[in-house]
Design an enzyme around this catalytic site. Structure first.
Site, PDB file in Angstrom:
ATOM      1  CB  VAL A 117      44.009  37.051  45.306  1.00  0.00           C
ATOM      2  CG1 VAL A 117      45.470  37.346  44.685  1.00  0.00           C
ATOM      3  CG2 VAL A 117      43.609  35.926  44.628  1.00  0.00           C
ATOM      4  N   GLY A 119      44.502  40.567  49.792  1.00  0.00           N
ATOM      5  CA  GLY A 119      43.604  41.288  50.853  1.00  0.00           C
ATOM      6  C   GLY A 119      43.091  42.487  50.190  1.00  0.00           C
ATOM      7  CE  LYS A 190      46.725  34.741  49.418  1.00  0.00           C
ATOM      8  NZ  LYS A 190      47.574  35.277  50.427  1.00  0.00           N
TER       9      LYS A 190
END
Ligand SMILES: NC(=O)c1ccc[n+]([C@@H]2O[C@H](COP(=O)([O-])OP(=O)(O)OC[C@H]3O[C@@H](n4cnc5c(N)ncnc54)[C@H](OP(=O)(O)O)[C@@H]3O)[C@@H](O)[C@H]2O)c1
Length: 407
Positions: A117, A119, A190
């Site tokens: 989620v 990066g 996410k």
């Protein structure tokens, strides 16, 4: 110095390749912090490597293949063989979280997934560790860089959705098949993960209502600019009366909202709780080295020994009928009484208007209205009635608005 920490790498593409380089480049540094030198003991690709041998040799298995098949099977095998696992795979965690967390718990090993989620933005660590003892009320933000790039470009250039998507693909911000990004499914996975962790409830992908950006027109963005609004694809997970609501939808924000200035392929997530007011975290949501940095952080955390808890305490009800504010774009015949009839329909449905912009184009007029917040079902009922009015020249277009203004 203890024996090296053996890393089994499942997938050596964009992120896996960057991770391999980082492990080689930063190994000594990590050894100085943790007392163990990390080493890649085996790599699995379609054309290379043997999963059985890698699971045997590894202390930590890093899954960077993507998809759920065979990733789910390999990760389960690794956990059951008492190997810690790190993954960047949001679909895997969103769809099979219950089963994977249980396997990790049973085996007494860690399953970490910070990179799944936003990066390298450390939202999962903050929710699970920094705010572990806090009652989080809302987690929301921009969790898909591809759509944020497309919407920012459409706003700055006036180009169409199709043209901007092609440019995003040229620049490497959108994949050859962008479906999951642009239809909201990537952001939904996410948000399912964030909601599960924030509310300690087993939220799955089916619990998330999502909409994408494919229908957005450049003039929606242009008109909204005049009203001081900018468009984002937002994920929102919040406690509401009766349970929780988890959704992804394109949405206008007023100037001054902390997420309004987030442009391009960036991600930003806000967390709200009574004891912290709110915090905002932002940064690159993708990219090989950036994502690999988050994966490496998870490996260091595992070596440091602290295990986050993924316990789902109880299933909270998913509430679907919630309150929203809407932007409404109407193309109508330019004749007297039109605006009065529209406002009469809105009034009958108890929808109140916050602002209106009207433009004439020959014998047509465009009306852009922003409503005050109210139950979505009331607005949808008004919208159905407005769509049936005889002076309408095109189907009405409605987009949600976050009414909250920050100063
Ligand atoms: N790229 C990003 O910026 C980013 C950001 C956040 C999260 N992620 C997540 O990170 C993960 C990896 O993404 P990526 O961009 O690095 O993908 P990628 O470049 O497509 O690399 C995938 C790797 O996995 C291997 N692989 C795929 N299926 C396999 C199979 N059935 N058996 C064996 N090997 C297989 C591929 O093998 P070959 O080399 O033989 O093709 C390749 O090495 C995904 O879950 C993605 O969602 C990526």
């Amino acid at each position: 110095m203890s024996a090296p920490l053996q890393i089994g790498l499942l997938g050596r593409g964009t992120v896996g390749g960057a991770l391999h380089e980082l492990v080689d480049a930063r190994g000594e540094e990590i050894a100085a912090i943790t007392g163990r030198l990390p080493e890649v003991c085996g790599v699995l690709r379609r054309s290379e490597g043997d999963i059985g041998e890698i699971l045997e040799a590894a202390d930590v298995v890093v899954e960077l293949m993507g998809g759920t098949d065979p990733a789910r099977e390999y990760v389960l095998r690794a956990l059951r063989a008492r190997k810690h696992v790190v993954s960047a795979n949001k679909q895997l965690i969103a769809q099979h979280g219950d089963e994977l967390f249980e396997a990790a718990r049973d085996a007494g090993v860690q399953l970490r997934f910070e990179a799944a989620v936003a990066g390298v933005v450390p939202v999962i660590r903050v929710i699970q560790e920094s705010l572990a003892a806090t009652e989080i009320t809302k987690v929301f933000g921009i969790v898909n860089g591809t759509t944020n790039f497309i919407l920012s470009e459409m706003a700055s250039t006036g180009a169409s959705y199709g043209e901007t998507l092609a440019r995003a693909q040229e620049l490497g911000y959108a994949e050859a098949d962008p479906t999951e990004d642009v239809n909201g499914a990537d952001a939904a996975a996410k948000m399912a993960i964030l909601a599960r962790l924030a509310f300690h409830s087993p939220v799955g992908l089916d619990d998330v209502a999502f909409e994408g950006i494919e229908e957005i027109q450049p003039d929606d963005i242009a008109y909204a600019k005049e009203l001081g609004l900018s468009l984002k694809l937002l994920g929102v997970a919040e406690r509401v009366e009766g349970g929780i609501s988890v959704r992804v939808f394109p949405c206008f924000l007023y100037r001054g909202h902390p997420l309004a200035p987030v442009e391009g392929p960036f991600n930003a997530v806000m967390v709200e709780a009574p004891t912290i007011t709110e915090i905002t975290m932002s940064g690159p949501g993708a990219g090989g080295t950036e994502t690999a940095t988050a994966v490496l952080g998870d490996i260091v955390s595992i070596m440091s020994g602290h295990a986050p808890v993924h316990e789902a305490r109880r299933r909270l009800e998913i509430v679907r009928d919630i309150s929203s504010s809407f932007y409404l774009h109407l193309e109508v015949a330019d004749r007297p009484g039109v605006l009065a009839q529209i406002t009469a329909v809105l009034g009958r449905n108890e929808v109140s208007v916050r602002s209106v912009v009207q433009r004439g184009h020959g014998d047509e007029a465009r009306l852009v209205m922003v409503m005050h917040e109210g139950p979505e079902r009331r607005f949808q009922s008004a919208l159905e009635q407005i769509a049936g009015l005889d002076f309408l020249r095109a189907a009405p277009r409605a987009i949600r608005v976050i009414e909250e203004e920050f100063v």
